[in-house]
Design a protein around this motif. Structure first.
Motif, PDB file in Angstrom:
ATOM      1  N   THR A  91       0.874  -1.173   0.000  1.00  0.00           N
ATOM      2  CA  THR A  91       0.000   0.000   0.000  1.00  0.00           C
ATOM      3  C   THR A  91       0.909   1.219   0.000  1.00  0.00           C
ATOM      4  OG1 THR A  91      -0.169  -0.083   2.420  1.00  0.00           O
ATOM      5  CG2 THR A  91      -1.937  -1.111   1.157  1.00  0.00           C
ATOM      6  N   SER A  92       0.872   1.976  -1.070  1.00  0.00           N
ATOM      7  CA  SER A  92       1.801   3.092  -1.261  1.00  0.00           C
ATOM      8  C   SER A  92       1.135   4.403  -0.893  1.00  0.00           C
ATOM      9  CB  SER A  92       2.253   3.149  -2.721  1.00  0.00           C
ATOM     10  OG  SER A  92       2.864   1.946  -3.127  1.00  0.00           O
ATOM     11  N   PHE A  93       1.886   5.264  -0.180  1.00  0.00           N
ATOM     12  CA  PHE A  93       1.295   6.530   0.249  1.00  0.00           C
ATOM     13  C   PHE A  93       2.299   7.668   0.178  1.00  0.00           C
ATOM     14  CE2 PHE A  93      -1.728   3.652   2.351  1.00  0.00           C
ATOM     15  CZ  PHE A  93      -2.930   4.244   1.955  1.00  0.00           C
ATOM     16  N   ASN A  97      -4.819   6.528  -3.078  1.00  0.00           N
ATOM     17  CA  ASN A  97      -5.350   5.158  -3.168  1.00  0.00           C
ATOM     18  C   ASN A  97      -4.197   4.183  -3.005  1.00  0.00           C
ATOM     19  OD1 ASN A  97      -6.609   2.733  -3.794  1.00  0.00           O
ATOM     20  ND2 ASN A  97      -7.918   3.673  -5.360  1.00  0.00           N
ATOM     21  N   GLY A  98      -3.916   3.832  -1.754  1.00  0.00           N
ATOM     22  CA  GLY A  98      -2.703   3.084  -1.435  1.00  0.00           C
ATOM     23  C   GLY A  98      -2.581   1.759  -2.133  1.00  0.00           C
ATOM     24  N   SER A  99      -3.643   0.951  -2.139  1.00  0.00           N
ATOM     25  CA  SER A  99      -3.566  -0.373  -2.750  1.00  0.00           C
ATOM     26  C   SER A  99      -3.463  -0.283  -4.263  1.00  0.00           C
ATOM     27  CB  SER A  99      -4.789  -1.197  -2.349  1.00  0.00           C
ATOM     28  OG  SER A  99      -4.776  -2.460  -2.968  1.00  0.00           O
ATOM     29  N   THR A 105      -4.522  10.523   1.904  1.00  0.00           N
ATOM     30  CA  THR A 105      -5.380   9.360   1.619  1.00  0.00           C
ATOM     31  C   THR A 105      -6.510   9.696   0.666  1.00  0.00           C
ATOM     32  OG1 THR A 105      -6.687   9.843   3.600  1.00  0.00           O
ATOM     33  CG2 THR A 105      -4.857   8.286   3.837  1.00  0.00           C
ATOM     34  N   GLY A 124      -0.773  -8.445  -3.332  1.00  0.00           N
ATOM     35  CA  GLY A 124      -1.958  -7.813  -3.889  1.00  0.00           C
ATOM     36  C   GLY A 124      -2.191  -8.087  -5.348  1.00  0.00           C
ATOM     37  N   ARG A 154       0.081   0.325  -5.450  1.00  0.00           N
ATOM     38  CA  ARG A 154       1.104  -0.547  -4.895  1.00  0.00           C
ATOM     39  C   ARG A 154       2.237  -0.741  -5.904  1.00  0.00           C
ATOM     40  NH1 ARG A 154      -3.451  -3.553  -6.010  1.00  0.00           N
ATOM     41  NH2 ARG A 154      -3.230  -5.311  -7.456  1.00  0.00           N
TER      42      ARG A 154
END
Length: 573
Positions: free
Chosen positions: A127-129, A149-151, A143, A182, A154
């Motif tokens: 999950t990237s942020f 959109n973290g997922s 967020t 994922g 990715r």
């Protein structure tokens, strides 16, 4: 502090007084004898632990002019000087999400995405942020929007660069097929839409973001020197197979649109690789960027790394050198002039299980120079800026080239501050800064053994004698042109305000209305460099009329000798 309407010119007059902090890993960039730091009181050493394939980056996140360390198992170490680091706790500020993140990141990249004057961090993982730097060691996890959109974002590695030359950085994220939890996705390209909100649009068409492969680390570089940022991804199957890497030329300068085409000719695009990360450096000091690629190659019994020499746009593979004949698994390559002799040295490493810190302890002998670039028209962190330094070393005039990069190791990067070794040179004959905007700034007769900060927009058409002469008194000059118009009604979209400092000072430069209401703060900084300085002012939202600008300068070593001056200027819409 510079606002978004100003930029700052320095005519070098005297050395910047600064301490050289020599804790750089990677690379060991300044000298020849190193001491491994083993004291468990140092949190970097005490933490240790497995890093797997996570990266690390040297960044000045708190703008105090020393290098802090971020390690991608979500540890942020503040440099307090004198070899003392403080690990930021998870209960700091607003919960400090950057070090309280529950997902261990693989890659990180730092840049000033909102051009507010501090470095922000993106972490790529399952999950990237994006973590916005709000100052005072407080980060906010974004967020919302496409970048939140973290997922969906990715990936394995990430890298900032201004690929469309809009003046603010965009983000690319590589996804190595099934190496990230994922499920496989194509790579991600997020375009920064700029002010006022600095939100992002996800680009879903084009060769970079279509197709699935074992992409490893992506790096940005203007390898062909045409003024736009190109993108290079290692193929990295790491299965025993090899394939050509994924290299993309930016067509912005050719077509006017920031689209990409895959490079399919020449050995850099056709050699069979198990590529990990491309690094673009001028290792032979001939003025163009050469390429170094690390190869994994473990299942093959070792696959040597590659060095491609740039011969005026044609690449030649270097075949007989230890850096391309030593066999083994390699991930990261970091280049730096560790002995300050005027050429770049290489540290290439494979997988590691612990973080080590080495301090460079050899007494000075060779000279050096460090430069921080601050963009105004270009992105604030100056990603993609090329810096050229000319000095006479051992009797020979030598040009050196660096490019500011936010991904030039493996899932991390070296400092955005550029370092040059100068050997026995006693002065830098010429300093040339080529900004992504196309602007070029020049300084001559620059003192060695100093850290210097230069802001985009210095006026270079100045007599060299003036540029190197130290002013004997404080002075505030009349702005020019005067009157001026933000719409260019008189051919003058902005105005220049020049001032002189005979000594290092704390400086405030403000613009205000006749009634005293401040409308812009152009400068509030400690300027460690005495000399001639200049600010460009291009206001927005002001009405026509007379305005005043005021300079306050307080000498660092004699505060009682402060200087205040005020002048009027005419603004016409």
């Amino acid at each position: 502090m510079h606002n978004k309407y100003s930029h700052h010119r320095i005519h070098l007059a005297a050395p910047l007084l600064a301490l050289m902090f020599c804790l750089l890993l990677p690379p060991p960039t300044f000298s020849q004898t190193f001491t491994r730091i083993t004291a468990t009181s140092n949190p970097i050493i005490a933490d240790g632990g497995p890093l797997e394939y996570s990266g690390a980056s040297w960044v000045d996140f708190d703008n105090d002019n020393d290098l802090d360390l971020f390690v991608n198992n979500d540890k942020l170490y503040r440099n307090d000087g004198n070899s003392v680091f403080v690990k930021l706790a998870t209960n700091l500020g607003n919960g400090q999400p950057i070090v309280a993140n529950q997902i261990i990141g693989n890659g990180n990249s730092w840049a000033d995405y909102d051009n507010d004057g501090d470095l922000d961090c993106f972490i790529s993982s399952a999950t990237s942020f994006l973590y916005r730097n709000d100052g005072n060691a407080v980060f906010t996890k974004i967020t919302s929007g496409a970048i939140g959109n973290g997922s969906a974002n990715r990936g394995w590695a990430c890298a900032w660069a201004d690929y469309n030359n809009a003046g603010y950085v965009d983000l690319a994220i590589t996804h190595p097929a099934n190496f990230v939890a994922g499920g496989a996705t194509p790579n991600h390209l997020l375009r920064n839409d700029g002010p006022p909100n600095y939100t992002f649009t996800k680009i879903t068409a084009g060769p970079i973001v279509t197709g699935l492969a074992a992409y490893t680390v992506g790096t940005w570089s203007d390898f062909d020197a045409d003024g736009d940022m190109d993108y290079f991804i290692g193929a990295g199957p790491a299965t025993g197979a090899t394939s050509p890497d994924y290299l993309y030329r930016n067509l912005l300068k050719e077509t006017g649109s920031a689209n990409f085409e895959r490079i399919t000719s020449g050995m850099i695009a056709t050699d069979q690789q198990d590529g990990q990360v491309w690094n673009w450096i001028d290792y032979d000091n001939d003025g163009d960027l050469d390429a170094y690629l690390t190869n994994w190659g473990g299942p093959l019994g070792g696959l040597a790394n590659r060095l491609y020499r740039n011969d005026n746009g044609t690449f030649t593979r270097v075949a007989n050198d230890p850096i391309v004949t030593d066999m083994g698994i390699s991930l990261s390559s970091v280049w730096g002039d560790y002995d300050n002799d005027g050429d770049l040295d290489l540290l290439a490493v494979g997988p590691t299980t612990a973080l080590a810190l080495y301090r460079n302890d050899t007494p000075g002998g060779n000279h050096w120079f460090g430069l921080t670039c601050i963009g105004t028209t270009s992105n604030r962190a100056a990603i993609g800026t090329k810096v050229r330094v000319k000095a006479t070393i051992n009797g020979n005039a030598v040009w050196q080239l660096r490019e500011v990069s936010a991904q030039n190791a493996f899932n991390g990067h070296n400092s955005l501050r550029q370092h040059f070794g100068l050997g026995n040179a006693t002065v830098i004959d010429s300093l040339k800064i080529e900004w992504p905007s196309g602007k070029v700034d020049r300084l001559t007769n620059v003192a060695v053994d100093q850290f210097l900060t230069v802001t985009e927009g210095m006026i270079s058409a100045v007599d060299d004698t003036e540029a190197s002469a130290l002013p004997t008194a404080f002075a505030l000059q009349q702005n020019y042109p005067n009157p001026f118009s933000p719409n260019g009604a008189f051919g003058n979209p902005d105005t220049h305000i020049a001032f002189a400092l005979p000594v290092a000072s704390r400086v405030t430069l403000t613009v205000f209305e006749v009634n005293g209401r401040i409308v812009a703060e152009l400068q509030r900084d400690q300027l460690n460099l005495a000399g001639h300085h200049e600010i460009n002012f291009a206001p927005q939202g002001l009405t026509s009329g007379i305005y005043f600008y005021e300079l306050k300068a307080v000498p660092l070593h004699s505060p009682a000798s402060s200087f205040v001056a005020r002048k009027a200027m005419s603004f016409i819409k």
